[in-house]
Design an enzyme around this catalytic site. Sequence first.
Site, PDB file in Angstrom:
ATOM      1  N   ARG A  14       1.610   1.660   6.364  1.00  0.00           N
ATOM      2  CA  ARG A  14       0.516   2.010   7.258  1.00  0.00           C
ATOM      3  C   ARG A  14       0.544   3.516   7.506  1.00  0.00           C
ATOM      4  NH1 ARG A  14      -1.312  -2.155   5.979  1.00  0.00           N
ATOM      5  NH2 ARG A  14      -1.942  -3.941   7.282  1.00  0.00           N
ATOM      6  N   GLU A  33      -7.910   6.282   7.916  1.00  0.00           N
ATOM      7  CA  GLU A  33      -8.669   5.717   6.790  1.00  0.00           C
ATOM      8  C   GLU A  33     -10.058   5.249   7.234  1.00  0.00           C
ATOM      9  OE1 GLU A  33      -6.572   2.650   4.696  1.00  0.00           O
ATOM     10  OE2 GLU A  33      -4.684   3.744   4.730  1.00  0.00           O
ATOM     11  N   HIS A  75      -5.458   3.342  -0.902  1.00  0.00           N
ATOM     12  CA  HIS A  75      -4.967   2.062  -0.370  1.00  0.00           C
ATOM     13  C   HIS A  75      -5.039   0.970  -1.441  1.00  0.00           C
ATOM     14  CE1 HIS A  75      -4.324  -0.100   3.719  1.00  0.00           C
ATOM     15  NE2 HIS A  75      -3.714  -0.776   2.747  1.00  0.00           N
TER      16      HIS A  75
END
Length: 339
Positions: free
Chosen positions: A254, A283, A301
Site C-alpha cells: 500500500r 492513487e 498497481h
Amino acid sequence: MTVVNEPPQTRRVAGKPRVVVTRKLLPVVEARMAELFDAEFNAEDRALTRDELIAVMGRCDVLVPTVTDQIDGRMIAAAGERLGLIASFGAGIDHIDLAAARARKIIVTNTPGVFTDDTADMTMALIISVPRRMAAGVRVLLSGQWQGWGPSDLLGHRIGGKVLGIVGMGRIGQAVAHRARAFGLEVLYHNRHRLPAAVETMLGARYEADLDAMVAKADILSLHCPASPETHHILSAERIGLMKPGAYVVNTARGTLIDEEALIAALQAGRIGGAGLDVFNHEPAVDPRLLAHPNVVAMPHLGSSTIEGREASGEKVIANIRFWADGHRPPDQVLEGWA
C-alpha cells in the site's frame, strides 16, 4: 482473519439476491454472476462517486466493491436495510469500515490468498529491475540516445549476496522470501509475531525484532504490510535516514506505508539507490518527481494483475455470496473486531 466465538449474522435470501458490482470484472466472472444472481454491473468500469455508492448500497442485498471504493462508517450507517453482505473483490479490507459494518450486522468478506504468487512475482521483478537500473536503460532506448554497448555504461548492482529486509511476513512476504532465496539473497524479516522455527528454516529467513535495526542492515527493503493507522508511513523520514547509502526500497503493498516526500528527498539527494513502486500515496495520482527519477521503477498497481488471479478472486466472491444467500457463514468472512 481471527476466528471468534460470536456467531456470524447470516441470512437466507428468498429468490436471487440483488448484487451490485462496482467495477468491471472478467467476462467469465460476470457471466456466472448473471446466472446466479440478480446482478448489476459497471459497464463503464469507472470508480463510483461517494453519492453513487450510497445510492447502490440502498438498493442491493450484496455490494461487491474493490479497493477503489472507500466505504466509511457514515455510508454503512445510511445503507438500506436489505444490505446484508459486502463481498469485497480482493484481499485488502482497509477501504471498508469494519466496525461500522459490525454495528449494522453486515457481513464483510474478502478474497485472500489468490494474489499471493502474483504479487510476490511482481515484487521480485522490482527487486531485480531497480538495482540493475532497468528504468534508466529503457529511458535511453526510448530517447534514441543509445550508442551501443559500452563497458562502463548503465552499471547497476547484482542482487546475489545482498541483504533483503522484508517488513511483514504474511503470505506475500513469505512467498517473496521463498523466491529471494533462489536469487542468493540473505533474508531478514520483521513481523508482529515471529514465525515458527521450521518456517524460518524452510524460507532461509532470520527474524529481526527491531525494525529500525533491520532497516539499517538491508540493502533492499521490501514492504508487505496491510494499510492501518499503525503502519501509516511505517517507512518514515527517520527510518529512511537509517537506510544504507545506496539501498533500495520496494513497495507492492500500500502506498501509505511510505512517507513519499521523505522518499523523494532521499532519492533526489542520492541518499538511497532507487525505488521500485507498484503503489502510491494518492492513487491514481503519482508524484511526477517519482516518475521522472531515473532510478525509480514505477508500475500502475499491477501486483495482482493476472487473468488467473482475477478469475480466482471472482470465484471466491461468488462462493461467499452463495454461502451467505443460503443462510450459511461465508468461507472468507472477515471477523476483525470480534473477540
